[in-house]
Design a protein around this motif. Structure first.
Motif, PDB file in Angstrom:
ATOM      1  N   LEU A  62     -40.146  54.218  21.687  1.00 25.43           N
ATOM      2  CA  LEU A  62     -41.533  53.770  21.599  1.00 25.43           C
ATOM      3  C   LEU A  62     -42.271  54.033  22.910  1.00 25.43           C
ATOM      4  CD1 LEU A  62     -41.099  50.366  19.698  1.00 25.43           C
ATOM      5  CD2 LEU A  62     -41.861  52.559  18.778  1.00 25.43           C
ATOM      6  N   VAL A  63     -41.577  53.857  24.025  1.00 24.04           N
ATOM      7  CA  VAL A  63     -42.186  54.125  25.335  1.00 24.04           C
ATOM      8  C   VAL A  63     -42.514  55.612  25.473  1.00 24.04           C
ATOM      9  CG1 VAL A  63     -41.765  54.164  27.822  1.00 24.04           C
ATOM     10  CG2 VAL A  63     -41.150  52.147  26.499  1.00 24.04           C
ATOM     11  N   ARG A  64     -41.609  56.473  25.025  1.00 24.00           N
ATOM     12  CA  ARG A  64     -41.873  57.916  25.090  1.00 24.00           C
ATOM     13  C   ARG A  64     -43.088  58.293  24.253  1.00 24.00           C
ATOM     14  NH1 ARG A  64     -35.705  59.444  23.813  1.00 24.00           N
ATOM     15  NH2 ARG A  64     -34.757  58.854  25.796  1.00 24.00           N
ATOM     16  N   LEU A  65     -43.203  57.689  23.071  1.00 25.69           N
ATOM     17  CA  LEU A  65     -44.359  57.959  22.222  1.00 25.69           C
ATOM     18  C   LEU A  65     -45.643  57.495  22.900  1.00 25.69           C
ATOM     19  CD1 LEU A  65     -45.650  58.807  19.536  1.00 25.69           C
ATOM     20  CD2 LEU A  65     -45.151  56.511  18.676  1.00 25.69           C
ATOM     21  N   ALA A  66     -45.602  56.295  23.474  1.00 28.35           N
ATOM     22  CA  ALA A  66     -46.787  55.768  24.158  1.00 28.35           C
ATOM     23  C   ALA A  66     -47.176  56.649  25.341  1.00 28.35           C
ATOM     24  CB  ALA A  66     -46.520  54.333  24.631  1.00 28.35           C
ATOM     25  N   ARG A  67     -46.186  57.117  26.100  1.00 26.34           N
ATOM     26  CA  ARG A  67     -46.473  57.989  27.244  1.00 26.34           C
ATOM     27  C   ARG A  67     -47.056  59.320  26.782  1.00 26.34           C
ATOM     28  NH1 ARG A  67     -41.604  58.637  31.184  1.00 26.34           N
ATOM     29  NH2 ARG A  67     -40.767  59.793  29.419  1.00 26.34           N
ATOM     30  N   LEU A  68     -46.576  59.816  25.639  1.00 30.28           N
ATOM     31  CA  LEU A  68     -47.118  61.053  25.088  1.00 30.28           C
ATOM     32  C   LEU A  68     -48.588  60.902  24.734  1.00 30.28           C
ATOM     33  CD1 LEU A  68     -46.654  63.936  23.882  1.00 30.28           C
ATOM     34  CD2 LEU A  68     -46.082  62.793  21.729  1.00 30.28           C
ATOM     35  N   LEU A  69     -48.970  59.721  24.225  1.00 27.94           N
ATOM     36  CA  LEU A  69     -50.336  59.499  23.763  1.00 27.94           C
ATOM     37  C   LEU A  69     -51.308  59.244  24.909  1.00 27.94           C
ATOM     38  CD1 LEU A  69     -49.617  57.255  20.631  1.00 27.94           C
ATOM     39  CD2 LEU A  69     -50.182  59.688  20.666  1.00 27.94           C
ATOM     40  N   VAL A  70     -50.857  58.553  25.970  1.00 26.07           N
ATOM     41  CA  VAL A  70     -51.793  58.150  27.033  1.00 26.07           C
ATOM     42  C   VAL A  70     -51.380  58.656  28.409  1.00 26.07           C
ATOM     43  CG1 VAL A  70     -52.564  56.094  25.800  1.00 26.07           C
ATOM     44  CG2 VAL A  70     -50.591  55.935  27.320  1.00 26.07           C
TER      45      VAL A  70
END
Length: 273
Positions: A62-70
């Motif tokens: 989930l952290v990787r996804l969030a970092r990808l988005l922002v």
């Protein structure tokens, strides 16, 4: 807090002239009846599910996804922290697990990049959460599903506001955008995070469709997160045992508070009479 409530209730009962034997017996009964609720089982199950997400590799995805988005915004770690907590809270509903999971992952990264420790705080933003379940019980039949759905919209708005403030402060402090080069392509990061986000649909979809109650949803979430942890191969038997112990400790804290509050409500009713 629990000890303070309990001690204050005992002192009040003594000063009110209550019979000691009767009070001791009634207090014990109130403690048991206050915690003897099927709906309260949702609290340890959601907490356990959050802990499994933390140690089972789900939180990292989930952290990787969030970092990808922002990752492109100034102070991306703070924005990632907020967005990851929104994802995590929407699935687990455990503030202790959210703080433990996101704090253990994000805080070291933020400190390494020179972030202020006070700026690196983390916490849950979106229900399902324990307080909503407790409110449903104490309010006498308020729909848990309605509370959860109401929490998603307000939680999303709160998350957007917090993320905006974090980015604004990051720009003032001179924090930079992400310089991290992901080893995996964007599509793979999204694909790996989909099973974790699917837990939200399973939990809320099951509750809204009437397939299971909020308590049973907690059990379903635990089973689903355990299945993902086994697939990811990031949780051992010893780790799972430690998770059970941590969940029991955090649940006991909440139940102790409920038990002490039950004594307080009895003493307050007696004092009014």
């Amino acid at each position: 807090i629990s000890a303070g409530i309990g001690i204050a209730s005992i002192i009040t009962a003594i000063m009110s002239g209550m019979d000691g034997n009767i009070f001791a017996l009634t207090a014990a009964q109130r403690c048991f009846s206050g915690c003897d609720s099927f709906s309260l089982l949702a609290l340890p199950f959601f907490s356990l599910g959050g802990n499994i997400m933390n140690k089972g590799g789900i939180a990292k995805r989930l952290v990787r996804l969030a970092r990808l988005l922002v990752g492109w915004v100034p102070g991306y770690l703070a924005a990632t922290n907020v967005l990851a907590n929104m994802f995590f809270g929407a699935v687990s509903g455990s503030s202790v697990a959210a703080t433990s999971a996101m704090g253990s992952i994000m805080s070291p990264l933020e400190l390494d990049e020179g972030y202020d420790p006070n700026y690196s705080a983390t916490g849950i933003l979106i229900p399902p959460s324990g307080p909503l379940i407790l409110y449903s019980i104490t309010a006498g039949g308020v729909s848990v599903a309605a509370l959860f759905m109401g929490g998603y919209l307000t939680g999303a708005l709160l998350g957007i506001a917090v993320a905006g403030l974090a980015i604004f402060l990051a720009m003032k402090k001179g924090y930079k955008a992400s310089a991290v080069k992901e080893e995996n392509p964007a599509w793979k990061i999204v694909l790996e995070a989909v099973p974790s986000l699917l837990a939200v649909i399973i939990v809320m979809g099951g509750i809204l469709a009437g397939i299971f109650t909020a308590t049973e949803a907690g059990v379903v979430m635990c089973l689903y997160c355990t299945f993902l942890a086994i697939i990811y191969r990031e949780m051992s038997i010893k780790t799972f045992y430690d998770l059970l112990a941590d969940t029991m400790k955090s649940s006991a804290t909440i139940l102790f508070l409920i038990a002490a509050s039950s004594i307080m409500s009895y003493v307050m009713s007696y004092s009014v009479i």
